[in-house]
Motif scaffolding. Structure first.
Motif, short mmCIF file in Angstrom:
data_model
loop_
_atom_site.label_atom_id
_atom_site.label_comp_id
_atom_site.label_asym_id
_atom_site.label_seq_id
_atom_site.Cartn_x
_atom_site.Cartn_y
_atom_site.Cartn_z
N ALA A 13 0.84 -1.21 0.00
CA ALA A 13 0.00 0.00 0.00
C ALA A 13 0.87 1.25 0.00
N LEU A 14 1.99 1.24 0.72
CA LEU A 14 2.88 2.40 0.76
C LEU A 14 3.44 2.68 -0.62
N ALA A 15 3.88 1.66 -1.32
CA ALA A 15 4.45 1.84 -2.65
C ALA A 15 3.40 2.41 -3.61
N GLU A 16 2.20 1.86 -3.58
CA GLU A 16 1.14 2.33 -4.47
C GLU A 16 0.72 3.75 -4.13
N LEU A 17 0.60 4.04 -2.84
CA LEU A 17 0.21 5.38 -2.38
C LEU A 17 1.27 6.40 -2.76
N VAL A 22 2.63 11.23 -5.81
CA VAL A 22 3.58 11.95 -6.67
C VAL A 22 2.91 12.33 -7.99
N GLU A 23 2.20 11.38 -8.58
CA GLU A 23 1.53 11.66 -9.85
C GLU A 23 0.45 12.74 -9.71
N ALA A 24 -0.24 12.77 -8.58
CA ALA A 24 -1.32 13.75 -8.38
C ALA A 24 -0.80 15.13 -8.01
N PHE A 25 0.20 15.19 -7.12
CA PHE A 25 0.62 16.48 -6.58
C PHE A 25 1.94 16.99 -7.12
N ASP A 36 7.38 12.16 -13.75
CA ASP A 36 7.45 10.77 -14.21
C ASP A 36 8.64 10.05 -13.58
N GLU A 37 9.78 10.73 -13.54
CA GLU A 37 10.99 10.14 -12.94
C GLU A 37 10.79 9.93 -11.44
N TRP A 38 10.23 10.93 -10.76
CA TRP A 38 10.00 10.86 -9.31
C TRP A 38 9.00 9.75 -8.99
N ALA A 39 7.94 9.66 -9.78
CA ALA A 39 6.91 8.65 -9.52
C ALA A 39 7.50 7.25 -9.62
N GLY A 40 8.34 7.01 -10.61
CA GLY A 40 9.06 5.75 -10.75
C GLY A 40 8.29 4.50 -10.41
N ALA A 41 7.04 4.43 -10.82
CA ALA A 41 6.18 3.29 -10.45
C ALA A 41 6.79 1.95 -10.86
N ASP A 42 7.48 1.92 -11.99
CA ASP A 42 8.06 0.66 -12.46
C ASP A 42 9.24 0.23 -11.59
#
Length: 152
Positions: A13-17, A22-25, A36-42
Motif C-alpha cells: 500500500a505504501l508503494a502504491e500510495l 507523486v503523480e497527483a501532486f 514521471d521520474e519521481w513517480a518511478g512506479a516501475d
C-alpha cells in the motif's frame, strides 16, 4: 481516521500510495518529465519501505479501512524523510496528523528539532506546520527541494 505504526503488510500500500501521490501532486511543483521520474512506479517496490529498520519510524494513517497516507522519520539524523497522502484523502488532515505523530515520536526519543527536504509542491504544508526554510538543495533523485527545519 487513526494513525498507527506501519507494518510489513502495509508495504505494498505504501508503494502504491507513494506513486499515486507523486503523480497527483508533483505537477504542482515540477515539470512532467520530472514527475514521471519521481513517480518511478516501475522501479518502486514494497521492499523499498524498511518499516521495521532500527532508527527509523514509519507510520500510516488509516481511513475507512484503507491506508490514506504515510510518514517516515529517521531518528539518527533527526529528519522527516516523507509525508505522503493518497489523492483520495488530500486536504482532510491526514498529512497534518501524520506529521504531528512523527514530531511526537521524535520528541519522545529526545529530538529537539527536525529537518526535512520539502518538494516544491509541499513547502506551504510544512510552513503551516511551523517549519522554516533554511536553504535550497537537491533530492537524491535530482529534484530541486527546499531545506526546512523546526524546533520541537
Amino acid at each position: 481516521m487513526y494513525v498507527r505504526p506501519a507494518t510489513r503488510t502495509d508495504r505494498t500500500a505504501l508503494a502504491e500510495l507513494h506513486t499515486a501521490a507523486v503523480e497527483a501532486f508533483g505537477p504542482d511543483g515540477y515539470a512532467e518529465e520530472q514527475v514521471d521520474e519521481w513517480a518511478g512506479a516501475d522501479e518502486r517496490s514494497p521492499e523499498d519501505y524498511s518499516v521495521d529498520a532500527a532508527g527509523e519510524h514509519f507510520t500510516v494513517a488509516v481511513r475507512k479501512g484503507a491506508v490514506a497516507g504515510f510518514g517516515h522519520l529517521v531518528l539518527d539524523v533527526q529528519e522527516v524523510h516523507a509525508v505522503y497522502v493518497h489523492p483520495n484523502y488530500a486536504r482532510r488532515g491526514v498529512g497534518s496528523a501524520l506529521l504531528a505523530e512523527l514530531e511526537g515520536y521524535a520528541r519522545g526519543h529526545g529530538c529537539t528539532g527536525l529537518a526535512l527536504q520539502s518538494s516544491m509542491n509541499a513547502v506551504r504544508f510544512y510552513e503551516r506546520a511551523g517549519y522554516e526554510q533554511v536553504g535550497e538543495g537537491e533530492s537524491p533523485g535530482g529534484l530541486a527541494v527546499v531545506e526546512m527545519e523546526k524546533e520541537l
